[in-house]
Structure formats: structure tokens, C-alpha cells
Write an enzyme that holds these catalytic residues in place. Structure first.
Site, PDB file in Angstrom:
ATOM      1  N   CYS A   1       9.600   1.897   3.479  1.00 17.42           N
ATOM      2  CA  CYS A   1      10.520   0.792   3.775  1.00 17.42           C
ATOM      3  C   CYS A   1      11.933   1.319   3.986  1.00 17.42           C
ATOM      4  O   CYS A   1      12.794   0.614   4.486  1.00 17.42           O
ATOM      5  CB  CYS A   1      10.509  -0.226   2.646  1.00 17.42           C
ATOM      6  SG  CYS A   1      11.172   0.464   1.139  1.00 17.42           S
TER       7      CYS A   1
ATOM      8  N   SER B   1       5.353  -6.985   3.304  1.00 18.93           N
ATOM      9  CA  SER B   1       5.871  -7.262   4.652  1.00 18.93           C
ATOM     10  C   SER B   1       6.695  -8.554   4.684  1.00 18.93           C
ATOM     11  O   SER B   1       6.613  -9.377   3.762  1.00 18.93           O
ATOM     12  CB  SER B   1       4.699  -7.375   5.620  1.00 18.93           C
ATOM     13  OG  SER B   1       3.863  -8.433   5.197  1.00 18.93           O
TER      14      SER B   1
ATOM     15  N   LYS C   1      -1.174  -7.185  -9.397  1.00 15.05           N
ATOM     16  CA  LYS C   1      -2.164  -7.303  -8.314  1.00 15.05           C
ATOM     17  C   LYS C   1      -1.764  -6.262  -7.286  1.00 15.05           C
ATOM     18  O   LYS C   1      -0.934  -6.503  -6.423  1.00 15.05           O
ATOM     19  CB  LYS C   1      -2.124  -8.721  -7.718  1.00 15.05           C
ATOM     20  CG  LYS C   1      -3.389  -9.190  -7.033  1.00 15.05           C
ATOM     21  CD  LYS C   1      -3.847  -8.338  -5.870  1.00 15.05           C
ATOM     22  CE  LYS C   1      -3.023  -8.497  -4.627  1.00 15.05           C
ATOM     23  NZ  LYS C   1      -3.368  -7.487  -3.579  1.00 15.05           N
TER      24      LYS C   1
ATOM     25  N   GLU D   1       9.261  -3.973  12.996  1.00 15.29           N
ATOM     26  CA  GLU D   1       9.076  -2.856  12.057  1.00 15.29           C
ATOM     27  C   GLU D   1       7.779  -2.161  12.459  1.00 15.29           C
ATOM     28  O   GLU D   1       6.687  -2.722  12.291  1.00 15.29           O
ATOM     29  CB  GLU D   1       8.969  -3.383  10.623  1.00 15.29           C
ATOM     30  CG  GLU D   1       8.838  -2.262   9.609  1.00 15.29           C
ATOM     31  CD  GLU D   1       8.592  -2.748   8.180  1.00 15.29           C
ATOM     32  OE1 GLU D   1       7.914  -3.768   8.005  1.00 15.29           O
ATOM     33  OE2 GLU D   1       9.095  -2.096   7.259  1.00 15.29           O
TER      34      GLU D   1
ATOM     35  N   PHE E   1       0.812  -1.218   0.000  1.00 14.05           N
ATOM     36  CA  PHE E   1       0.000   0.000   0.000  1.00 14.05           C
ATOM     37  C   PHE E   1       0.842   1.263   0.000  1.00 14.05           C
ATOM     38  O   PHE E   1       0.360   2.326  -0.376  1.00 14.05           O
ATOM     39  CB  PHE E   1      -0.940  -0.001   1.224  1.00 14.05           C
ATOM     40  CG  PHE E   1      -0.257   0.399   2.506  1.00 14.05           C
ATOM     41  CD1 PHE E   1      -0.059   1.741   2.811  1.00 14.05           C
ATOM     42  CD2 PHE E   1       0.221  -0.555   3.401  1.00 14.05           C
ATOM     43  CE1 PHE E   1       0.592   2.127   3.977  1.00 14.05           C
ATOM     44  CE2 PHE E   1       0.874  -0.177   4.568  1.00 14.05           C
ATOM     45  CZ  PHE E   1       1.058   1.168   4.842  1.00 14.05           C
TER      46      PHE E   1
HETATM   47  P1  NAD Z   1       1.584  -6.692   2.934  1.00 16.69           P
HETATM   48  O1  NAD Z   1       2.621  -7.751   2.974  1.00 16.69           O
HETATM   49  O2  NAD Z   1       0.481  -6.741   3.926  1.00 16.69           O
HETATM   50  O3  NAD Z   1       0.857  -6.696   1.489  1.00 16.69           O
HETATM   51  C1  NAD Z   1       1.605  -6.636   0.297  1.00 16.69           C
HETATM   52  C2  NAD Z   1       0.823  -7.312  -0.822  1.00 16.69           C
HETATM   53  O4  NAD Z   1       0.684  -8.701  -0.521  1.00 16.69           O
HETATM   54  C3  NAD Z   1      -0.581  -6.769  -1.023  1.00 16.69           C
HETATM   55  O5  NAD Z   1      -0.840  -6.685  -2.403  1.00 16.69           O
HETATM   56  C4  NAD Z   1      -1.471  -7.801  -0.344  1.00 16.69           C
HETATM   57  O6  NAD Z   1      -2.729  -7.914  -0.938  1.00 16.69           O
HETATM   58  C5  NAD Z   1      -0.686  -9.091  -0.539  1.00 16.69           C
HETATM   59  N1  NAD Z   1      -0.891 -10.041   0.566  1.00 16.69           N
HETATM   60  C6  NAD Z   1      -1.173  -9.756   1.876  1.00 16.69           C
HETATM   61  N2  NAD Z   1      -1.220 -10.892   2.590  1.00 16.69           N
HETATM   62  C7  NAD Z   1      -0.978 -11.909   1.738  1.00 16.69           C
HETATM   63  C8  NAD Z   1      -0.883 -13.316   1.897  1.00 16.69           C
HETATM   64  N3  NAD Z   1      -1.080 -13.900   3.089  1.00 16.69           N
HETATM   65  N4  NAD Z   1      -0.590 -14.069   0.820  1.00 16.69           N
HETATM   66  C9  NAD Z   1      -0.387 -13.498  -0.377  1.00 16.69           C
HETATM   67  N5  NAD Z   1      -0.460 -12.155  -0.589  1.00 16.69           N
HETATM   68  C10 NAD Z   1      -0.750 -11.370   0.450  1.00 16.69           C
HETATM   69  O7  NAD Z   1       2.356  -5.295   2.981  1.00 16.69           O
HETATM   70  P2  NAD Z   1       1.766  -3.824   3.112  1.00 16.69           P
HETATM   71  O8  NAD Z   1       1.278  -3.625   4.505  1.00 16.69           O
HETATM   72  O9  NAD Z   1       0.854  -3.519   1.988  1.00 16.69           O
HETATM   73  O10 NAD Z   1       3.089  -2.949   2.881  1.00 16.69           O
HETATM   74  C11 NAD Z   1       3.965  -2.574   3.913  1.00 16.69           C
HETATM   75  C12 NAD Z   1       5.165  -3.476   3.972  1.00 16.69           C
HETATM   76  O11 NAD Z   1       5.860  -3.452   2.726  1.00 16.69           O
HETATM   77  C13 NAD Z   1       6.188  -3.040   5.002  1.00 16.69           C
HETATM   78  O12 NAD Z   1       6.658  -4.166   5.685  1.00 16.69           O
HETATM   79  C14 NAD Z   1       7.299  -2.402   4.171  1.00 16.69           C
HETATM   80  O13 NAD Z   1       8.587  -2.419   4.763  1.00 16.69           O
HETATM   81  C15 NAD Z   1       7.259  -3.263   2.965  1.00 16.69           C
HETATM   82  N6  NAD Z   1       7.893  -2.593   1.832  1.00 16.69           N
HETATM   83  C16 NAD Z   1       9.120  -3.021   1.459  1.00 16.69           C
HETATM   84  C17 NAD Z   1       9.774  -2.392   0.414  1.00 16.69           C
HETATM   85  C18 NAD Z   1      11.141  -2.838  -0.024  1.00 16.69           C
HETATM   86  O14 NAD Z   1      11.578  -2.402  -1.064  1.00 16.69           O
HETATM   87  N7  NAD Z   1      11.823  -3.685   0.719  1.00 16.69           N
HETATM   88  C19 NAD Z   1       9.170  -1.312  -0.248  1.00 16.69           C
HETATM   89  C20 NAD Z   1       7.902  -0.915   0.173  1.00 16.69           C
HETATM   90  C21 NAD Z   1       7.261  -1.567   1.215  1.00 16.69           C
END
Ligand code: NAD
Length: 497
Positions: free
Chosen positions: A281, A226, A173, A381, A149
Site C-alpha cells: 500500500c 481495498s 479474520k 491502484e 493478503f
Molecule cells: P480486499 O479488500 O480484497 O480484502 C481485505 C479483507 O477484506 C480480506 O480479509 C477479505 O476477506 C475481506 N473482504 C473482501 N471483500 C469483502 C467484502 N465485500 N465485504 C467484507 N469483507 C471483504 O484487499 P486485499 O486484496 O486483500 O488487499 C490489498 C488492498 O489492501 C490494496 O488495495 C492495498 O492498498 C490495501 N492495503 C492498504 C493498506 C493501508 O494501510 N492503507 C495496507 C495494506 C494493504
């Protein structure tokens, strides 16, 4: 109520699903739209159409593919503020920050327009008598991206422009928490001349992601999100024989040497910790003060106390709300653990209010000192506007602390000492290092190179590494016989003669 469409087989269509997710404005918690969870038939259509389109798109000359990116870049620039406004509505980001999110994506599209030079193979003449070898870089097929997000413009733009410029087709997605921005990106992509079906956008959560992770027609998965989900994506995708790059969570430290410029340090810490409500991140969430630098903590507190969150169009606000009531609850619960586990709470952002917006997910700037490595506020985090301060006796101790962290996304050092900076960049086990730069996100001609628990995979996002990720190398060895040199004998050895 507005229903978000999907982009399937080249059409923006309403889903037939019975399963809809509420999309809310984080500043008010009003429901602003409904997000569909794609049906199995819709997922099938996206994958099949992407596979079909790959057959013609991979044959499209590279210069034509590059021209789509050039037109796309121009359109994104033209619609820059409009996209940023949509982004602000669904994420709560301030308009300025939303514009930055869009801009950093546009930079990747600019880079993708250079695809021809990045897809050049290699040639050696006369590798054996009358034998030449050359290599070609060819696209993989159907690739898919799953995005978080916190950067709904930049992160989708890390993925599909590079993959598609390389000759692949792509299924995106996006996060179900802010899909309006990626849908606008898809509309503009079509307007830029991308053939229908080269890009598909589906919505949903785990169920839809699982289809992409397991369907044999999908060759590569790019994920950002995440840690637990990132690990799951990597393990599941690779066990289904896919190429996977999985960017995960982070905990980024900034080391402050006593010889640094104090005002620069304070400005950098405030902006990099609470900017975007700490939902980056690459946010700085840990400040490691070396020696006498810890005397600056009271001034840091004064500077942070002046910062306030607010609505996206409030020019006095430094950042917006966190994304959801659940995210706010989690941040506030972690602040409570910090207090309970013995850290000193210098600024408490809980129970924060913003005039006129009583229902938003507000968290005020929060500052802890005397934090130790065993506390939850250090280990987790937090993903909120929370900065934790730690002390180290010397640079070696600071480096050891960072190297023991399971994460390795970003780090920085503030110093005026070249020797300290050089030692830090050499010894630190983190993939992106800033020297007097708090958030060292590389521009797209480099790659976004997180390490350790912040990244699972081999090839990173954008830059040359993205081209390697989204392509295969084919190496061709050829011999054209000339009359004099033609051998009349069979060769039973593997050696080229
Ligand atoms: P999230 O992991 O909750 O969701 C990310 C994506 O995965 C979404 O599209 C979601 O629909 C999907 N998803 C969620 N649960 C799932 C599951 N059980 N199985 C399969 N798909 C699933 O992350 P978020 O809250 O949207 O984003 C924040 C996180 O992203 C933070 O931890 C941040 O550090 C990380 N992030 C990392 C980077 C990087 O480059 N390392 C960059 C941006 C964000």
C-alpha cells in the site's frame, strides 16, 4: 489435503463448514491447503467467548498484560525465519521480503509491551475547593480485525497486540488468501502465555465479516484492504454504532527534483515500485520528474530491465509472483489500457516467465512514460510491479497533481534542496511523507497515518493513536469533605464550588 484450523474459545479446531476455499502457492498455483468459511455457530462462539474473556482480561494487571507482549516478542524473534518461510509459501514473497514483513510486526509487539505508560491518564488536584479530577483509560471490550493478503504477519500484528495489551479481547479474520501465517502468529501468542479466548481467529470472506460488522457485542473494527471494501466496512460498521478504522488503497507519488542524487533516485524508484511485486500500500507507483530530471528515465529503464521475479528461495530474484491468476489478469489488463490510452510503454512485464515455474502468477517489471492524469494506469491502484512516469515543470505543479489525487497514503520527494523539501512536507496533502526516503512507513512509536481516500476513521494504527482507538477515557471528579470547608447549602449551579 491440509485443512486450516480456526482458533476458537482457546482451541485450534477444524471447522464444521461445508464451504472451503482453495489456498494456492502463487509461484505454482498448486493448492496447498483448504481454508474454511466459518459457520454462523462458529462466529457466535468466537464472539461470545471473546465477550466472556473480556470480563477477566480487563481485570488482569497492566504489567501482566505487558509481560505477555514481552514473551511474545521474544518468541516471534526466535521463530522469525520459520514464520517468514510459511509467509513466503503462501504469498510468494522472497524470503528477504517475508522477513521484513515479520520484523515490522515484531516492532509493534515491542511497542505494545509499553502499554502501561501509554494508558496513563491525567490528574489535576484542586479543580475546585477540595475537588480533584483524574482520568483513566479503559478498554472497550470485544474488538475485531479484518486484514488483507499483502502483509499477513505485519498487519495482524498492527492490530491484536495493541488491542489486547489495552485490555480488550480480539477476533481476527485474516485474508483467505494467506491465513497460515496469522495462524502461526496465534499459536505463538498462546505459547507466550495469552489466556485462551483472549484472541480468536476465524476464516472466511464477506459473510463472516458482516457478522463482525453488525453484531452488537463487537465494539470496534480495524480493517485494512481495498478502497471499495474499506468504504463498505466504514459505512456498515459506523451505522451499527461501532468505532471503525479503515485503511484502504493507495496511489503513491515520488517527486524527483533535478538537484537530487541520480543514483539514489534510480535505486529508490526500482525498489519501491517493483519490490513485493508492487503489492504494497506504500509502493511508489507514480514517479513525477520535475524539469530536467526526466532525462534520467532511460537510465531508470536500464536499471528496471535488470530486475527479475522468481521463487521465494531464489537469491537472485528481486520479487515474487502476484497473489493470484485474477490479480495477474487485472494487472495485465491495466497495462493494456496504458498502451491504448497513449502512454509510452518502455518495459512490458506481460507474458513474463520464470524457469522451472511455468504456472506462477509472474509479471515482469513494467515502466510507462508520458503518463497523464486522465489515464487508467494513473487513476487505478494497479497493485503490480508497474511504475508510471509523469513530468512537471516545477515543484508547485507536482504538489498540485498529488493534492488532486483522491488518495493520501504516502509520498516522497528526492532533492538536495532544503527549501524544496520543506515546502513539500508542508503543502502536501498526504499523511506519510518521505524526504529522500521512498517508503516512509513510520515505526510503531508513531502511527500509520494515511489520509483522504486511503483512510476512513479518526484514530490510526499503532502508536498513541491505536491506544486511543482501542480505549475509552473515563474522567472522575471527586470531593473528600474536610470539616472546616464543608458547605451546609445546596448548590443549584453547575459550577463546582
Ligand atoms: P480486499 O479488500 O480484497 O480484502 C481485505 C479483507 O477484506 C480480506 O480479509 C477479505 O476477506 C475481506 N473482504 C473482501 N471483500 C469483502 C467484502 N465485500 N465485504 C467484507 N469483507 C471483504 O484487499 P486485499 O486484496 O486483500 O488487499 C490489498 C488492498 O489492501 C490494496 O488495495 C492495498 O492498498 C490495501 N492495503 C492498504 C493498506 C493501508 O494501510 N492503507 C495496507 C495494506 C494493504
Amino acid at each position: 489435503m491440509k485443512k486450516i484450523p480456526q482458533y476458537l474459545a482457546g482451541e485450534f479446531v477444524q471447522s464444521q463448514t461445508q464451504n472451503w476455499i482453495d489456498l494456492t502457492n502463487p509461484a505454482t498455483n498448486e493448492v496447498i491447503a483448504k481454508v474454511p468459511c466459518a459457520t454462523p455457530e462458529e462466529m457466535r462462539l468466537a464472539i461470545d467467548k471473546a465477550g466472556e474473556m473480556f470480563q477477566s482480561w480487563k481485570e488482569t494487571p497492566v504489567s501482566e498484560r505487558a509481560r505477555v507482549m514481552l514473551r511474545y516478542q521474544a518468541l516471534l524473534k526466535e521463530h522469525h525465519d520459520e514464520i517468514a518461510e510459511i509467509l513466503s509459501q503462501e504469498t510468494g514473497k522472497t524470503f528477504d521480503d517475508a522477513k521484513g514483513d515479520v520484523w515490522r510486526g515484531i516492532e509493534v509487539v515491542e511497542h505494545a509491551a509499553n502499554v502501561a505508560s501509554m494508558m496513563m491518564g491525567e490528574t489535576v488536584e484542586n479543580v475546585a475547593r477540595e475537588v480533584d479530577t483524574h482520568s483513566w483509560i479503559q478498554p472497550l471490550g470485544v474488538c475485531a480485525g479484518i486484514t488483507p493478503f499483502n502483509f499477513p504477519a505485519m498487519i495482524p500484528l498492527w492490530m491484536f497486540p495493541m488491542a489486547i495489551a489495552c485490555g480488550n479481547t480480539f477476533i481476527l479474520k485474516p485474508s483467505e488468501q494467506d491465513p497460515m501465517t496469522p495462524m502461526r502468529l496465534a499459536e505463538l501468542f498462546e505459547q507466550a502465555g495469552a489466556p485462551k479466548g483472549v484472541l480468536q481467529v476465524v476464516h472466511g470472506g464477506k459473510e463472516q465479516v458482516d457478522v463482525l460488522l453488525t453484531d452488537p457485542a463487537v465494539k470496534a473494527i480495524s480493517f485494512v484492504g481495498s478502497v471499495p471494501v474499506g468504504r463498505y466496512i466504514y459505512e456498515t460498521g459506523t451505522s451499527h454504532m461501532k468505532r471503525v478504522q479503515s485503511f484502504a488503497g493507495a496511489k503513491n507519488h515520488m517527486v524527483i527534483m533535478p538537484d537530487a542524487d541520480k543514483q539514489q533516485v534510480i535505486n529508490a524508484l526500482v525498489g519501491a515500485s517493483v519490490g513485493a511485486a508492487g503489492q504494497r500500500c506504500m509502493a511508489i507507483s507514480v514517479a513525477v520528474f520535475v524539469g530536467a530530471a526526466q532525462e534520467w528515465i532511460p537510465e531508470l529503464k536500464d536499471a528496471m530491465a535488470k530486475v527479475r521475479p522468481g521463487a521465494w528461495n531464489d537469491s537472485g530474484a528481486s520479487y515474487g509472483p502476484v497473489i493470484s491468476p485474477k490479480a495477474k489478469e487485472r494487472v495485465e489488463a491495466l497495462i493494456a489500457t496504458g498502451e491504448a490510452q497513449g502512454a509510452t510503454l518502455l518495459l512490458d512485464g506481460r507474458n513474463c516467465t520464470v524457469d522451472g515455474l511455468p504456472d506462477g502468477n509472474w509479471v515482469g517489471p513494467t515502466l510507462f512514460s508520458n503518463v497523464t492524469a486522465d489515464m487508467d494506469v494513473y487513476k487505478e491502484e494497479i497493485f503490480g510491479p508497474v511504475l508510471t512516469c509523469m513530468n512537471a515543470d516545477d515543484l508547485g505543479e507536482a504538489i498540485k497533481l498529488i493534492n488532486e489525487s483522491p488518495y493520501g497514503n504516502g509520498t516522497s520527494i528526492f532533492t538536495n534542496h532544503g527549501g524544496a523539501a520543506r515546502r513539500f512536507q508542508h503543502e502536501i496533502e498526504v499523511g506519510q511523507v518521505g524526504i529522500n526516503v521512498p517508503i516512509p512507513v513510520p515505526l510503531p512509536f508513531f502511527s500509520f497515518t494515511g489520509w483522504k481516500g486511503s483512510f476512513y476513521g479518526d484514530q490510526h494504527a499503532y502508536g498513541k493513536q491505536a491506544v486511543r482507538f482501542y480505549t475509552e477515557t473515563k474522567t472522575v471528579t471527586s470531593r473528600w469533605f474536610s470539616s472546616e470547608a464543608t458547605s451546609s447549602e445546596a448548590n443549584f449551579s453547575i459550577q463546582l464550588r
